[in-house]
Scaffold this motif. Structure first.
Motif, PDB file in Angstrom:
ATOM      1  N   UNK A  49       0.789  -1.137  -0.132  1.00 18.97           N
ATOM      2  CA  UNK A  49       0.011  -0.030   0.050  1.00 18.97           C
ATOM      3  C   UNK A  49       0.865   1.297  -0.020  1.00 18.97           C
ATOM      4  N   UNK A  50       1.970   1.207   0.869  1.00 14.67           N
ATOM      5  CA  UNK A  50       2.887   2.324   0.820  1.00 14.67           C
ATOM      6  C   UNK A  50       3.684   2.544  -0.312  1.00 14.67           C
ATOM      7  N   UNK A  51       3.942   1.541  -1.020  1.00 19.77           N
ATOM      8  CA  UNK A  51       4.635   1.563  -2.496  1.00 19.77           C
ATOM      9  C   UNK A  51       3.623   2.353  -3.532  1.00 19.77           C
ATOM     10  N   UNK A  52       2.385   1.930  -3.477  1.00 17.64           N
ATOM     11  CA  UNK A  52       1.414   2.258  -4.482  1.00 17.64           C
ATOM     12  C   UNK A  52       1.119   3.847  -4.343  1.00 17.64           C
ATOM     13  N   UNK A  53       1.151   4.260  -3.004  1.00 16.58           N
ATOM     14  CA  UNK A  53       1.042   5.529  -2.597  1.00 16.58           C
ATOM     15  C   UNK A  53       2.145   6.557  -3.179  1.00 16.58           C
ATOM     16  N   UNK A  54       3.583   6.042  -3.020  1.00 18.34           N
ATOM     17  CA  UNK A  54       4.774   7.087  -2.745  1.00 18.34           C
ATOM     18  C   UNK A  54       5.689   6.556  -4.019  1.00 18.34           C
ATOM     19  N   UNK A  55       5.734   5.605  -4.709  1.00 20.44           N
ATOM     20  CA  UNK A  55       6.700   5.066  -5.501  1.00 20.44           C
ATOM     21  C   UNK A  55       6.570   6.094  -6.807  1.00 20.44           C
ATOM     22  N   UNK A  56       7.867   6.740  -7.054  1.00 16.64           N
ATOM     23  CA  UNK A  56       7.857   7.869  -8.225  1.00 16.64           C
ATOM     24  C   UNK A  56       7.595   7.581  -9.440  1.00 16.64           C
ATOM     25  N   UNK A  57       8.272   6.494  -9.851  1.00 17.17           N
ATOM     26  CA  UNK A  57       7.910   5.994 -11.236  1.00 17.17           C
ATOM     27  C   UNK A  57       6.381   5.462 -11.620  1.00 17.17           C
ATOM     28  N   UNK A  58       5.519   5.015 -10.636  1.00 13.84           N
ATOM     29  CA  UNK A  58       4.388   4.641 -10.800  1.00 13.84           C
ATOM     30  C   UNK A  58       3.595   6.209 -10.854  1.00 13.84           C
ATOM     31  N   UNK A  59       3.918   7.201 -10.020  1.00 15.83           N
ATOM     32  CA  UNK A  59       3.314   8.365  -9.922  1.00 15.83           C
ATOM     33  C   UNK A  59       3.409   8.952 -11.324  1.00 15.83           C
ATOM     34  N   UNK A  60       4.571   8.664 -11.960  1.00 15.31           N
ATOM     35  CA  UNK A  60       4.890   9.317 -13.481  1.00 15.31           C
ATOM     36  C   UNK A  60       3.718   8.533 -14.434  1.00 15.31           C
ATOM     37  N   UNK A  61       3.687   7.202 -14.319  1.00 13.61           N
ATOM     38  CA  UNK A  61       2.787   6.576 -15.223  1.00 13.61           C
ATOM     39  C   UNK A  61       1.224   7.073 -14.839  1.00 13.61           C
ATOM     40  N   UNK A  62       0.886   7.316 -13.835  1.00 10.65           N
ATOM     41  CA  UNK A  62      -0.410   7.738 -13.559  1.00 10.65           C
ATOM     42  C   UNK A  62      -0.573   8.898 -14.039  1.00 10.65           C
ATOM     43  N   UNK A  63       0.455   9.810 -14.076  1.00 14.75           N
ATOM     44  CA  UNK A  63       0.215  11.352 -14.513  1.00 14.75           C
ATOM     45  C   UNK A  63      -0.375  11.164 -15.987  1.00 14.75           C
ATOM     46  N   UNK A  64       0.141   9.994 -16.822  1.00 15.53           N
ATOM     47  CA  UNK A  64      -0.497   9.965 -18.204  1.00 15.53           C
ATOM     48  C   UNK A  64      -1.937   9.836 -18.314  1.00 15.53           C
ATOM     49  N   UNK A  65      -2.468   9.312 -17.215  1.00 12.21           N
ATOM     50  CA  UNK A  65      -4.118   9.216 -17.163  1.00 12.21           C
ATOM     51  C   UNK A  65      -4.341  10.896 -17.204  1.00 12.21           C
ATOM     52  N   UNK A  66      -3.815  11.750 -16.639  1.00 12.16           N
ATOM     53  CA  UNK A  66      -4.388  13.018 -16.708  1.00 12.16           C
ATOM     54  C   UNK A  66      -4.038  13.726 -18.086  1.00 12.16           C
ATOM     55  N   UNK A  67      -2.803  13.305 -18.621  1.00  8.89           N
ATOM     56  CA  UNK A  67      -2.732  13.655 -19.857  1.00  8.89           C
ATOM     57  C   UNK A  67      -3.737  13.411 -21.025  1.00  8.89           C
ATOM     58  N   UNK A  68      -3.912  12.159 -20.780  1.00  5.72           N
ATOM     59  CA  UNK A  68      -5.141  11.579 -21.715  1.00  5.72           C
ATOM     60  C   UNK A  68      -6.316  12.212 -21.634  1.00  5.72           C
ATOM     61  N   UNK A  69      -6.630  12.282 -20.310  1.00  6.91           N
ATOM     62  CA  UNK A  69      -7.941  12.963 -19.967  1.00  6.91           C
ATOM     63  C   UNK A  69      -8.064  14.608 -20.586  1.00  6.91           C
ATOM     64  N   UNK A  70      -6.961  15.212 -20.418  1.00 11.90           N
ATOM     65  CA  UNK A  70      -6.863  16.441 -21.043  1.00 11.90           C
ATOM     66  C   UNK A  70      -6.664  16.346 -22.697  1.00 11.90           C
ATOM     67  N   UNK A  71      -6.378  15.590 -23.349  1.00  7.95           N
ATOM     68  CA  UNK A  71      -6.574  15.478 -24.516  1.00  7.95           C
ATOM     69  C   UNK A  71      -7.920  15.054 -25.001  1.00  7.95           C
ATOM     70  N   UNK A  72      -8.508  13.989 -24.087  1.00  6.12           N
ATOM     71  CA  UNK A  72      -9.894  13.983 -24.719  1.00  6.12           C
ATOM     72  C   UNK A  72     -10.789  15.108 -24.542  1.00  6.12           C
ATOM     73  N   UNK A  73     -10.694  16.076 -23.476  1.00  2.00           N
ATOM     74  CA  UNK A  73     -11.357  17.190 -23.432  1.00  2.00           C
ATOM     75  C   UNK A  73     -10.895  18.073 -24.538  1.00  2.00           C
ATOM     76  N   UNK A  74      -9.838  18.288 -25.122  1.00  2.00           N
ATOM     77  CA  UNK A  74      -9.371  18.912 -26.340  1.00  2.00           C
ATOM     78  C   UNK A  74     -10.161  18.443 -27.516  1.00  2.00           C
ATOM     79  N   UNK A  75     -10.231  16.903 -27.619  1.00  2.00           N
ATOM     80  CA  UNK A  75     -10.948  16.353 -28.906  1.00  2.00           C
ATOM     81  C   UNK A  75     -12.077  16.885 -29.059  1.00  2.00           C
TER      82      UNK A  75
END
Length: 404
Positions: free
Chosen positions: A11-37
């Motif tokens: 649970x701690x790793x899923x919350x804090x691990x930096x590389x996972x946070x970087x991958x999760x940020x791509x969800x926000x990028x995709x959501x923003x591109x969906x708004x743009x589309x």
């Protein structure tokens, strides 16, 4: 109870691990591109002013043009929605791999800790034997050679313990890294290797078939979604090649005249001049006569074929990984059972009997040292068997993609 459990570590790793946070940020990028589309093109406004050089005539024009973006928005949004799904599944697959990596690093620290505790136990027993022999040798009741032999053995074990302590620290630092903690952060684990393996024996893995388990994995589902996105890109490329319409309109004010003069309504002479207002509106149609986006359509179809092949490859890889992990786990459990039945119990009993026989004067210190080393070898072999069983279950959970 102090220390970090395996579930808490995951649970701690899923919350804090930096590389996972970087991958999760791509969800926000995709959501923003969906708004743009989903947005329509903006209208364009033009303003023009014309002046007559060395004269008084002028012309002012205001124009508006608005592309209608026909037939394009739905396919564009479909591609963007597919990209959001891919980003979410990519994050889910990263979580699957991270859970397996945390479990592996936690197990490595548990293995190192068990080996260290075993050495501490052997060193403690050897030190007690050495102190007893030293007292006897000082009193002349035992030969100094036996004391010196135990002294050498004790020093060897203490040196080995220092090396094992280094391995334990290295495993601890690796676990800190994967948990997103600094190297200086305090960290202790709660669960022992024996407890981890026993708990795995109680919690049975999924009984799905190879094909069913593979289809449920996040990476295989991501590959399947890429096929859908590729199909949406084909539709988008075809829509771009269709005709489109842009509406336009303009307002023009023209102030113009001549140098001659004429009679006004009241009979006076005035310059011939007038202000004129014009309004225009129309539509501009883009005709796909030559460019129907054929190249982009062909590329999208090729991408769709590639995505289908990648999905098949991902499914085959997942099935092979799962079959291998199930076989490895089954054999590792059998190996643990062999040790758990009688081997370790007999090894401990043998060491106890030999130690007691030595104290009664029936055996030599060589016999005690030999049996002690055999006991140490048995316990280390058991540790490696537990490690193999634990790693086999880790590989099985990773192959299944289960949340453990």
């Amino acid at each position: 109870m102090n220390g970090l459990s395996l579930e808490q570590a995951i649970a701690l790793a899923l919350e804090r691990e930096p590389s996972l946070q970087a991958v999760r940020s791509q969800i926000d990028v995709a959501e923003a591109m969906k708004l743009q589309a989903s947005l329509r093109p903006n209208p364009s406004v033009s303003v023009e002013r014309r002046e007559e050089p060395a004269g008084t005539d002028n012309l002012t024009t205001i124009g508006v043009q608005w592309p209608l973006d026909l037939f394009r928005k739905s396919s564009r949004v479909a591609v963007a929605e597919g990209e959001v799904s891919i980003a979410r599944l990519a994050a889910a697959d990263s979580e699957r791999l991270l859970r397996a990596e945390v479990r592996a690093k936690y197990g490595e620290l548990a293995v190192a800790t068990r080996d260290l505790a075993l050495l501490d136990e052997i060193i403690g027993a050897t030190r007690r034997q050495y102190e007893l022999l030293r007292s006897r040798a000082d009193e002349g009741a035992s030969p100094p050679l036996e004391r010196d032999l135990l002294d050498v053995e004790l020093r060897r074990l203490e040196s080995e313990r220092l090396l094992q302590l280094a391995r334990t620290d290295a495993a601890s630092f690796e676990l800190r890294r994967i948990l997103g903690l600094t190297a200086g952060a305090a960290l202790t684990i709660r669960e022992t290797l024996d407890h981890l393996v026993q708990r795995d024996q109680v919690s049975a893995p999924s009984g799905l078939t190879l094909s069913e388990a593979a289809e449920q994995r996040a990476d295989v589902r991501e590959a399947a979604n890429r096929i859908d996105v590729a199909e949406a890109k084909v539709a988008r490329a075809e829509d771009v090649g269709r005709f489109d319409v842009s509406l336009f309109g303009s307002y023009m004010r023209m102030d113009a005249g001549f140098a001659q003069r004429g009679f006004a309504a009241d009979g006076t002479l005035t310059r011939i001049r007038g202000v004129f207002h014009y309004v225009s509106a129309g539509a501009m149609v883009t005709l796909p006569l030559l460019d129907r986006n054929q190249g982009a359509v062909a590329a999208a179809r090729a991408e769709r074929a590639g995505a289908a092949a990648a999905h098949e490859a991902a499914k085959l890889s997942a099935e092979a990984e799962l079959a291998s992990a199930r076989s490895r786990y089954a054999h590792a459990q059998q190996a643990v059972q062999v040790y758990s039945d009688r081997a370790r119990t007999l090894a401990r009993q043998n060491l106890s009997v030999v130690s007691q026989s030595y104290e009664l004067g029936r055996l030599t210190v060589f016999d005690v040292m030999s049996e002690q080393r055999r006991y140490l070898d048995v316990e280390r072999a058991y540790t490696q068997t537990l490690r193999q069983a634990y790693e086999a279950r880790t590989a099985l959970d990773r192959a299944l993609g289960e949340r453990r």
